[in-house]
Scaffold this motif. Structure first.
Motif, PDB file in Angstrom:
ATOM      1  N   GLY A 223       0.798  -1.217   0.000  1.00  0.00           N
ATOM      2  CA  GLY A 223       0.000   0.000   0.000  1.00  0.00           C
ATOM      3  C   GLY A 223       0.827   1.261   0.000  1.00  0.00           C
ATOM      4  N   VAL A 224       2.139   1.118   0.060  1.00  0.00           N
ATOM      5  CA  VAL A 224       3.053   2.260   0.051  1.00  0.00           C
ATOM      6  C   VAL A 224       4.114   2.026  -1.020  1.00  0.00           C
ATOM      7  N   ASP A 225       4.424   3.082  -1.772  1.00  0.00           N
ATOM      8  CA  ASP A 225       5.423   2.962  -2.826  1.00  0.00           C
ATOM      9  C   ASP A 225       6.801   3.348  -2.324  1.00  0.00           C
ATOM     10  N   GLY A 226       7.785   2.527  -2.659  1.00  0.00           N
ATOM     11  CA  GLY A 226       9.186   2.842  -2.407  1.00  0.00           C
ATOM     12  C   GLY A 226       9.908   2.942  -3.733  1.00  0.00           C
ATOM     13  N   LEU A 227      11.027   3.662  -3.755  1.00  0.00           N
ATOM     14  CA  LEU A 227      11.779   3.855  -4.996  1.00  0.00           C
ATOM     15  C   LEU A 227      13.004   2.953  -5.044  1.00  0.00           C
ATOM     16  N   VAL A 228      13.107   2.207  -6.143  1.00  0.00           N
ATOM     17  CA  VAL A 228      14.329   1.471  -6.445  1.00  0.00           C
ATOM     18  C   VAL A 228      15.063   2.284  -7.505  1.00  0.00           C
ATOM     19  N   HIS A 229      16.160   2.940  -7.112  1.00  0.00           N
ATOM     20  CA  HIS A 229      16.912   3.743  -8.074  1.00  0.00           C
ATOM     21  C   HIS A 229      17.485   2.826  -9.152  1.00  0.00           C
ATOM     22  N   VAL A 230      17.672   3.379 -10.347  1.00  0.00           N
ATOM     23  CA  VAL A 230      18.137   2.572 -11.478  1.00  0.00           C
ATOM     24  C   VAL A 230      19.449   1.866 -11.152  1.00  0.00           C
ATOM     25  N   SER A 231      20.278   2.480 -10.313  1.00  0.00           N
ATOM     26  CA  SER A 231      21.556   1.865  -9.942  1.00  0.00           C
ATOM     27  C   SER A 231      21.386   0.692  -8.984  1.00  0.00           C
ATOM     28  N   GLU A 232      20.183   0.544  -8.399  1.00  0.00           N
ATOM     29  CA  GLU A 232      19.918  -0.530  -7.443  1.00  0.00           C
ATOM     30  C   GLU A 232      19.056  -1.644  -8.026  1.00  0.00           C
ATOM     31  N   LEU A 233      18.821  -1.601  -9.340  1.00  0.00           N
ATOM     32  CA  LEU A 233      17.976  -2.613  -9.965  1.00  0.00           C
ATOM     33  C   LEU A 233      18.735  -3.891 -10.283  1.00  0.00           C
ATOM     34  N   SER A 234      20.035  -3.780 -10.551  1.00  0.00           N
ATOM     35  CA  SER A 234      20.812  -4.953 -10.934  1.00  0.00           C
ATOM     36  C   SER A 234      22.282  -4.708 -10.640  1.00  0.00           C
ATOM     37  N   TRP A 235      23.037  -5.809 -10.493  1.00  0.00           N
ATOM     38  CA  TRP A 235      24.479  -5.692 -10.325  1.00  0.00           C
ATOM     39  C   TRP A 235      25.131  -5.279 -11.638  1.00  0.00           C
ATOM     40  N   GLU A 236      24.433  -5.511 -12.737  1.00  0.00           N
ATOM     41  CA  GLU A 236      24.937  -5.076 -14.034  1.00  0.00           C
ATOM     42  C   GLU A 236      24.487  -3.650 -14.300  1.00  0.00           C
ATOM     43  N   HIS A 237      25.144  -2.990 -15.255  1.00  0.00           N
ATOM     44  CA  HIS A 237      24.758  -1.633 -15.626  1.00  0.00           C
ATOM     45  C   HIS A 237      23.389  -1.663 -16.291  1.00  0.00           C
ATOM     46  N   VAL A 238      22.488  -0.769 -15.885  1.00  0.00           N
ATOM     47  CA  VAL A 238      21.132  -0.681 -16.444  1.00  0.00           C
ATOM     48  C   VAL A 238      20.936   0.698 -17.055  1.00  0.00           C
ATOM     49  N   ALA A 239      20.634   0.728 -18.339  1.00  0.00           N
ATOM     50  CA  ALA A 239      20.426   2.005 -19.026  1.00  0.00           C
ATOM     51  C   ALA A 239      19.062   2.591 -18.683  1.00  0.00           C
ATOM     52  N   HIS A 240      18.033   1.739 -18.628  1.00  0.00           N
ATOM     53  CA  HIS A 240      16.670   2.175 -18.304  1.00  0.00           C
ATOM     54  C   HIS A 240      15.975   1.054 -17.539  1.00  0.00           C
ATOM     55  N   PRO A 241      15.179   1.388 -16.501  1.00  0.00           N
ATOM     56  CA  PRO A 241      14.496   0.353 -15.708  1.00  0.00           C
ATOM     57  C   PRO A 241      13.689  -0.647 -16.532  1.00  0.00           C
ATOM     58  N   LYS A 242      13.131  -0.201 -17.659  1.00  0.00           N
ATOM     59  CA  LYS A 242      12.305  -1.100 -18.469  1.00  0.00           C
ATOM     60  C   LYS A 242      13.114  -2.258 -19.041  1.00  0.00           C
ATOM     61  N   ASP A 243      14.435  -2.140 -19.024  1.00  0.00           N
ATOM     62  CA  ASP A 243      15.278  -3.212 -19.541  1.00  0.00           C
ATOM     63  C   ASP A 243      15.323  -4.412 -18.592  1.00  0.00           C
ATOM     64  N   VAL A 244      14.957  -4.210 -17.327  1.00  0.00           N
ATOM     65  CA  VAL A 244      15.062  -5.319 -16.360  1.00  0.00           C
ATOM     66  C   VAL A 244      13.762  -5.621 -15.621  1.00  0.00           C
ATOM     67  N   VAL A 245      12.837  -4.649 -15.526  1.00  0.00           N
ATOM     68  CA  VAL A 245      11.562  -4.895 -14.837  1.00  0.00           C
ATOM     69  C   VAL A 245      10.413  -4.323 -15.655  1.00  0.00           C
ATOM     70  N   SER A 246       9.195  -4.728 -15.317  1.00  0.00           N
ATOM     71  CA  SER A 246       8.002  -4.228 -16.011  1.00  0.00           C
ATOM     72  C   SER A 246       6.898  -3.953 -15.005  1.00  0.00           C
ATOM     73  N   GLU A 247       5.981  -3.086 -15.351  1.00  0.00           N
ATOM     74  CA  GLU A 247       4.874  -2.746 -14.455  1.00  0.00           C
ATOM     75  C   GLU A 247       4.023  -3.981 -14.167  1.00  0.00           C
ATOM     76  N   GLY A 248       3.683  -4.153 -12.888  1.00  0.00           N
ATOM     77  CA  GLY A 248       2.900  -5.314 -12.480  1.00  0.00           C
ATOM     78  C   GLY A 248       3.752  -6.502 -12.062  1.00  0.00           C
TER      79      GLY A 248
END
Length: 411
Positions: A223-248
């Motif tokens: 019920g509460v939103d938290g932010l995962v910064h793009v640098s915290e999405l993967s151990w690999e370099h991520v150009a855009h969040p959509k490259d590793v996760v999707s809505e839902g």
């Protein structure tokens, strides 16, 4: 015979008079109760004990526009009505349900407005700019006050039951504004405070990706939103969040920081996964030849990624067998290279690499022996002056000749 006829007529008159006496007496403006006995597309017929049935035109059935009378009332339903007009000659009795509903509604709405009561309302229609609700009076929910998030299409909202509060009330101008967003915002804030109070750094939990932005992903963690910064999405370099996760998408996250005062939660996906250095010790050992990608070039060498999240340093002295002034002479970012692991320190997350150790050293060319230099002959400077002789004997002679007489006189 004539007497019998007179008696029958007298009885009939008495019955008719009794029936007439039982009929309800009505006048314009009266409030009455009746039962719906018949419905047609544009009106409903009501029995209320009068000499004939009354009629509720479709415009008087509801405060909002309805396409069919059956959308507002049902046969057998008891309703409260107000007499609009009576024409006994034409046997037309016009009634209004809308007027009675409206009088009751304004008093109820005022109480709900004053107390900020949350109540349910059914969407009667979808119009440009929002939703229409029949509360006995026409009420309006602007599009911006329906949900906490933007809604592009409200076409499927007709018939829905919403929980609302009275946002604005103006009886003089027949204006009622409702809001469901205020209800949802209040519930969200209450739940948010509960969640914030229960969260702790390093806590791991499941979440659902709500929306993506160029700088990260917002994840619902109860019920509460938290932010995962793009640098915290993967151990690999991520150009855009959509490259590793999707809505839902359901993901596991670790709480990095909770700022209850600001209402901010920092999350990490990679922190909830085994780190690359956790497996580096088992994956690599000193002496291994590995393939990596040049990620950064600095004046003293180049950092080469040999596994996602694991970078080693190739010192400038280990790039090539020949002397180079700068790593840029040999390497460029993004280049794939082979390197030998010279040293591995997992605890300090440090790897020393060598590129030249994977290459064969060039052959040394033989140099010609150095010749000994001949001793230098003193250089005699030629003086083109006929009056000066560099011969020692001639010089001695000239002096004796010049000063001899004078010296002899001194004896």
């Amino acid at each position: 015979m004539s007497e019998e006829i007179n008696v029958q007529e007298t009885v009939a008159e008495e019955v008719n008079q009794e029936a007439m006496d039982n009929f309800v007496s009505l006048k314009k403006g009266d409030s009455v109760k009746g039962t719906i006995v018949k419905i047609e597309d544009n009106q409903a017929y009501v029995s209320l004990g009068y000499k004939y049935d009354g009629i509720i035109p479709i415009r008087e059935l509801s405060a909002v526009q309805v396409e069919n009378a059956a959308d507002a009332v049902q046969i057998g339903q008891e309703v409260e009505l107000k007499v609009v007009s009576i024409d006994d000659n034409k046997e037309v009795l016009l009634l209004s349900k809308r007027l009675v509903d409206g009088e009751k509604a304004w008093d109820q709405l005022q109480q709900q407005f004053d107390s900020k009561e949350v109540f349910e309302a059914v969407v009667a229609d979808v119009v440009k700019g929002g939703l229409v609700v029949d509360l006995g009076v026409r009420a309006f929910i602007p599009a911006s006050m329906v949900e906490r998030h933007f809604v592009e299409d409200f076409s499927d909202y007709k018939g829905r039951t919403l929980r609302v509060v009275v946002k604005e009330l103006d009886r003089e101008n027949n204006k009622v504004i409702l809001s469901q967003k205020d209800v949802l915002d209040a519930e969200f804030e209450e739940n948010k405070q509960k969640v914030l109070a229960s969260l702790q750094a390093d806590q791991e939990l499941e979440g659902t990706v709500q929306r993506l932005t160029p700088f990260g992903a917002f994840v619902d963690i109860g019920g509460v939103d938290g932010l995962v910064h793009v640098s915290e999405l993967s151990w690999e370099h991520v150009a855009h969040p959509k490259d590793v996760v999707s809505e839902g998408q359901k993901i596991r996250v670790k709480v990095l920081k909770v700022d209850a005062a600001a209402g901010k939660i920092s999350l990490s996906v990679k922190a909830a996964q085994p780190g690359p250095w956790d497996t580096a010790a088992a994956q690599f050992k000193i002496g291994d030849i590995v393939t990596g990608t040049v990620r950064r070039i600095v004046t003293f060498g180049a950092f080469v990624e040999i596994a996602p999240g694991v970078e080693g340093l190739v010192h400038i002295s280990q790039i090539a067998h020949r002397h180079i002034a700068t790593p840029h002479e040999v390497l460029k970012e993004g280049q794939e290279v082979k390197a030998k692991i010279l040293d591995l320190n997992v605890a300090e997350k440090r790897v020393s690499l060598s590129i030249k150790e994977t290459e064969e050293a060039p052959e040394q060319t033989e140099q010609a022996p150095r010749q000994e230099r001949a001793p230098k002959t003193p250089k005699v400077e030629e003086i083109n002056n006929p009056n000066v002789s560099l011969n020692s004997s001639s010089m001695s002679y000239s002096l004796a000749e010049k000063f001899g007489d004078k010296l002899s006189k001194l004896k």
